[in-house]
Structure formats: C-alpha cells, structure tokens
Enzyme design. Structure first.
Site, PDB file in Angstrom:
ATOM      1  N   LYS A 213     -16.800  20.262 -33.012  1.00 26.03           N
ATOM      2  CA  LYS A 213     -17.082  21.310 -32.030  1.00 26.03           C
ATOM      3  C   LYS A 213     -15.977  22.361 -31.947  1.00 26.03           C
ATOM      4  O   LYS A 213     -16.245  23.505 -31.609  1.00 26.03           O
ATOM      5  CB  LYS A 213     -17.352  20.712 -30.647  1.00 26.03           C
ATOM      6  CG  LYS A 213     -18.685  19.990 -30.579  1.00 26.03           C
ATOM      7  CD  LYS A 213     -19.181  19.882 -29.148  1.00 26.03           C
ATOM      8  CE  LYS A 213     -20.569  19.275 -29.110  1.00 26.03           C
ATOM      9  NZ  LYS A 213     -21.048  19.025 -27.751  1.00 26.03           N
TER      10      LYS A 213
ATOM     11  N   LYS B 201     -27.620  16.722 -38.439  1.00 21.74           N
ATOM     12  CA  LYS B 201     -28.447  16.074 -37.400  1.00 21.74           C
ATOM     13  C   LYS B 201     -29.194  17.136 -36.584  1.00 21.74           C
ATOM     14  O   LYS B 201     -28.714  18.264 -36.438  1.00 21.74           O
ATOM     15  CB  LYS B 201     -27.595  15.153 -36.524  1.00 21.74           C
ATOM     16  CG  LYS B 201     -26.736  15.858 -35.547  1.00 21.74           C
ATOM     17  CD  LYS B 201     -26.067  14.927 -34.548  1.00 21.74           C
ATOM     18  CE  LYS B 201     -25.235  15.803 -33.643  1.00 21.74           C
ATOM     19  NZ  LYS B 201     -24.443  15.198 -32.648  1.00 21.74           N
TER      20      LYS B 201
ATOM     21  N   LYS C  87     -29.034  20.463 -30.348  1.00 18.37           N
ATOM     22  CA  LYS C  87     -29.293  21.605 -29.459  1.00 18.37           C
ATOM     23  C   LYS C  87     -28.487  22.817 -29.880  1.00 18.37           C
ATOM     24  O   LYS C  87     -28.832  23.938 -29.564  1.00 18.37           O
ATOM     25  CB  LYS C  87     -28.829  21.259 -28.034  1.00 18.37           C
ATOM     26  CG  LYS C  87     -29.535  20.110 -27.414  1.00 18.37           C
ATOM     27  CD  LYS C  87     -28.928  19.776 -26.054  1.00 18.37           C
ATOM     28  CE  LYS C  87     -28.893  18.293 -25.882  1.00 18.37           C
ATOM     29  NZ  LYS C  87     -28.684  17.811 -24.542  1.00 18.37           N
TER      30      LYS C  87
HETATM   31  P1  TYM Z   1     -26.193  14.562 -25.988  1.00 21.03           P
HETATM   32  O1  TYM Z   1     -26.554  15.317 -24.755  1.00 21.03           O
HETATM   33  O2  TYM Z   1     -25.724  15.351 -27.163  1.00 21.03           O
HETATM   34  O3  TYM Z   1     -27.412  13.684 -26.476  1.00 21.03           O
HETATM   35  C1  TYM Z   1     -28.126  12.796 -25.608  1.00 21.03           C
HETATM   36  C2  TYM Z   1     -28.548  11.557 -26.378  1.00 21.03           C
HETATM   37  O4  TYM Z   1     -29.354  11.915 -27.506  1.00 21.03           O
HETATM   38  C3  TYM Z   1     -28.833  11.305 -28.683  1.00 21.03           C
HETATM   39  N1  TYM Z   1     -29.070  12.222 -29.824  1.00 21.03           N
HETATM   40  C4  TYM Z   1     -29.650  11.838 -30.979  1.00 21.03           C
HETATM   41  N2  TYM Z   1     -30.122  10.661 -31.409  1.00 21.03           N
HETATM   42  C5  TYM Z   1     -30.661  10.608 -32.659  1.00 21.03           C
HETATM   43  N3  TYM Z   1     -30.753  11.705 -33.483  1.00 21.03           N
HETATM   44  C6  TYM Z   1     -30.272  12.917 -33.086  1.00 21.03           C
HETATM   45  N4  TYM Z   1     -30.381  13.983 -33.886  1.00 21.03           N
HETATM   46  C7  TYM Z   1     -29.699  13.021 -31.791  1.00 21.03           C
HETATM   47  N5  TYM Z   1     -29.138  14.049 -31.084  1.00 21.03           N
HETATM   48  C8  TYM Z   1     -28.759  13.537 -29.891  1.00 21.03           C
HETATM   49  C9  TYM Z   1     -27.339  11.163 -28.407  1.00 21.03           C
HETATM   50  O5  TYM Z   1     -26.769  10.165 -29.237  1.00 21.03           O
HETATM   51  C10 TYM Z   1     -27.342  10.790 -26.947  1.00 21.03           C
HETATM   52  O6  TYM Z   1     -27.570   9.404 -26.797  1.00 21.03           O
HETATM   53  N6  TYM Z   1     -21.673  12.807 -24.811  1.00 21.03           N
HETATM   54  C11 TYM Z   1     -23.099  12.584 -24.654  1.00 21.03           C
HETATM   55  C12 TYM Z   1     -23.565  12.523 -23.209  1.00 21.03           C
HETATM   56  C13 TYM Z   1     -22.845  11.503 -22.402  1.00 21.03           C
HETATM   57  C14 TYM Z   1     -23.022  10.087 -22.449  1.00 21.03           C
HETATM   58  C15 TYM Z   1     -22.120   9.565 -21.498  1.00 21.03           C
HETATM   59  C16 TYM Z   1     -23.865   9.258 -23.198  1.00 21.03           C
HETATM   60  C17 TYM Z   1     -21.887  11.761 -21.473  1.00 21.03           C
HETATM   61  N7  TYM Z   1     -21.451  10.599 -20.924  1.00 21.03           N
HETATM   62  C18 TYM Z   1     -22.041   8.192 -21.269  1.00 21.03           C
HETATM   63  C19 TYM Z   1     -23.768   7.873 -22.961  1.00 21.03           C
HETATM   64  C20 TYM Z   1     -22.871   7.346 -22.015  1.00 21.03           C
HETATM   65  C21 TYM Z   1     -23.839  13.722 -25.315  1.00 21.03           C
HETATM   66  O7  TYM Z   1     -23.330  14.825 -25.442  1.00 21.03           O
HETATM   67  O8  TYM Z   1     -25.132  13.435 -25.645  1.00 21.03           O
END
Ligand code: TYM
Length: 338
Positions: free
Chosen positions: A115, A201, A204
């Site tokens: 990032k 991947k 967003k």
């Molecule tokens: P975020 O908002 O990017 O994504 C949310 C969830 O979606 C999953 N994900 C995917 N899984 C499979 N293929 C993909 N292409 C894909 N893109 C996204 C992510 O693995 C995630 O589970 N840092 C985290 C948010 C967060 C969090 C936490 C998660 C903050 N605190 C505590 C778990 C526990 C994030 O940015 O996810």
C-alpha cells in the site's frame, strides 16, 4: 467459540470479500448460535483513515457497508454488528499493545509494502501501525476464530505473536490475558483474483471496475463483466492439472465451484472440453442468481439511514460491554493506575 472479523468500509463489497470472508461469517454465525458461542462483526472505519479519504464518503460508506453485511445475512439477533469508532476500547487497546509489538514484526508486513509502494516516507503512521489495531480488534474479544481471506493471514499471525509476547511478559502462566486467535480461511475461495488479471487479487482499490463483481451490480453489469473477463483461447481442461499456468481460467473455475458448492474437479467434469463461449454465460447466470436476493435486500436496507444507525448503536453498546473486562485486565497487567 468466539468469532470476530471486520471489513473496511471503503468502496463496494465485492465477490472476493463475499466468498473469502462474509459468506463464512454468516455460516459461522448460524453454527455458533446453536452451540452458545458468540460472533462480533465490525466495520473497520478506524482502519480506513490510514489511507487518504473524504470524511463524508467514509460516513456514507460505513452505513452502506452495514447495509451490505445485513443483506448478505449477518443477523443482529444472532451476532453483534458495529463500527469500531463507537467502541473506544479498540483504539485504547491498540496503544497498550504498541508497547509489545516490535518494529521488526511490522516491517515484515507485506500489506504496508504494497500500500505504501514507492512512497514509504509519505505513508501515514496509521498505515504502518494498522496491524496492531487489527490485533487489538480480535484480542479485545478473546476471539478463538477469525474468518478472513488469505491476504489477512499475516496480520493474524502478528496478532498471535503480540498476544503470546504480552502473556509471557506481563501475565502469570496460569492467567494469560489474551486468547490466541486462529484464522479461518476457506480453501475454495482463499484468494479470488481480478477478472482482468489472474495474478492480482480482486480488490476494492483496483482502478478498473471491470476487475471485480460488486454485490450491488445489476444483472446486466454482472453478465458484461463476466463476458469481458480476461481468458485464454484454449477450451477448459478435463483435469485440474490442466489449469496450471492458466491463472484466469483457474480463477473463473474456482469462482464457479465456490458458488455452486462443487469441487474444481466436479466443475471440470461438467465443462472440460468446452470453450469460454459456453462457460462464461453459465458462470454469469450463476452469479446473477446468487447476487439477486443480496442486491435486492441491499437496495432496500441502504435507504433507511435511521434504522442502520440504530442497529450500529445497539451493536456498539454490546461490543463496549464485551470489551470492558479484557481492556481492564490489560491496563492492570501493565501496571497502569486507573
Ligand atoms: P478488507 O476490508 O480488505 O477485506 C474484508 C475481507 O475480505 C477478504 N478478501 C478476500 N478474500 C478472498 N479473495 C479476495 N480477493 C479478497 N479480498 C478481500 C479479506 O481477507 C477480509 O477477510 N484489515 C482487514 C479488515 C480488518 C480485520 C480486522 C479483519 C480490520 N480488523 C480484524 C479481521 C479481523 C481488511 O482490510 O479487510
């Protein structure tokens, strides 16, 4: 079982989020309700300020993401749904854990490297310390299982390292403050890839809308995105090994399998030897059918801002209660007078 997970309220909920994480939130919520466990699902709005953002958009996106999660089946009679900003214990615990997290551990986080890119010096401090907040998010509730996609695995390992070091450094052996959380990653959808590039991947932050299917896309848009998805000229193979080196084909077959509940071998048993001219419309239809009830509910729920705010406030009150004990024990273990 204590299930805890979060999602950033930036942009739309896409198919990667749904298959990689949210669908499991809903499945686990339903299983856990039967066994007396608890689920905490939240909008990681505090994480969203680690990147440049527009305040009014963050507010709107937080409500929209709450509507999207409810539309996917998160049920506030079974799970606690809230946004981090209404639960100050997340920020407090992050600060308390900053004393335990090591610079070397954070330096290894690949998401910061991705990032911040070439502009490391210009990245926010929050982007660097973000994984400590993520550790606080799960440790605060004594999470046992964290349903996430594969890209979050490294952050979860860090949360375990922080918990272990804190327990070692500040707690009696028979009275650890923190539970070590386990990631729960679905093997069939650990990493859903971009429709434009099978090596990146689905995300967003990809500037191309054509790279992802959003859960709010209408049927025509979904069909168009699937039909324009990048592929190769070969027909689908009959055996799984034939997908090696064909990242785009592999991704589309994986998505089909994850949606239909079939293994990759079963999908290839049905479509092996067929070209994408036949496979893509079948995948498009399957997607449209899966997304239709979700997008209908989403469009309805997102209109009712007072109701969404009420649901988030109710969830936040429950989360504050659930967090209080661990937070107090953390202050105490560190010798901080309160
Ligand atoms: P975020 O908002 O990017 O994504 C949310 C969830 O979606 C999953 N994900 C995917 N899984 C499979 N293929 C993909 N292409 C894909 N893109 C996204 C992510 O693995 C995630 O589970 N840092 C985290 C948010 C967060 C969090 C936490 C998660 C903050 N605190 C505590 C778990 C526990 C994030 O940015 O996810």
């Amino acid at each position: 079982m204590r299930i805890v997970s979060g999602i950033q309220p930036t942009g739309n909920l896409h198919l990667g989020n749904y298959l990689g994480a949210i669908r499991n939130w809903v499945r686990m919520q339903d299983d856990v309700a039967e066994t007396g466990g608890e689920c905490f699902f939240f909008l990681a709005d505090l994480h969203a300020i680690s990147m440049p953002h527009t305040p009014a958009e963050l507010t709107a996106n937080t409500r929209e993401m709450a509507a999207a999660l409810l539309a996917c089946g998160v049920d506030t009679t079974k799970s606690v749904l809230f946004n981090q900003a209404q639960v100050p214990a997340h920020s407090e615990l992050q600060w308390l854990l900053n004393g335990t997290a090591r610079m070397g551990w954070l330096n290894r986080m690949t998401q910061f490297k991705d990032k911040s890119g070439k502009n490391r010096e210009g990245a926010s401090v929050a982007l660097f310390t973000y994984p400590v907040l993520q550790a606080a998010d799960v440790l605060l509730y004594q999470a046992t299982h964290v349903p996430v996609g594969d890209d979050q695995k490294q952050h979860l390992e860090l949360a375990r390292d922080i918990a272990q070091k804190f327990n070692n450094d500040f707690c009696a052996e028979d009275a650890p403050v923190f539970t070590l959380p386990e990631p729960f990653i679905p093997p069939e959808a650990a990493r859903i890839m971009s429709l434009r590039d099978g090596t990146a991947k689905m995300s967003k932050s990809d500037p191309s809308e054509m790279s992802r299917v959003n859960l709010s896309d209408d049927a025509d848009t979904v069909m168009k995105k699937v039909k324009k998805a990048k592929t190769d000229p070969e027909p689908l193979p009959s055996e799984e090994a034939g997908l090696e080196g064909r990242a785009e084909a592999k991704n589309l077959v994986a998505i089909y399998g994850a949606l239909s509940g079939q293994s990759v071998a079963e999908v290839l048993g049905e479509y092996g030897g067929e070209g994408f001219g036949k496979f893509k419309p079948a995948l498009g239809e399957l997607l449209v059918e899966t997304l239709r009830p979700i997008s209908e509910r989403f469009n309805e729920l997102k209109q009712d801002t007072p109701e969404l705010d009420r649901q988030l406030a109710t969830g936040a009150a429950k989360a504050r209660d659930a967090a209080a004990d661990t937070l107090a024990k953390t202050y105490e273990a560190l010798g901080l007078l309160r």
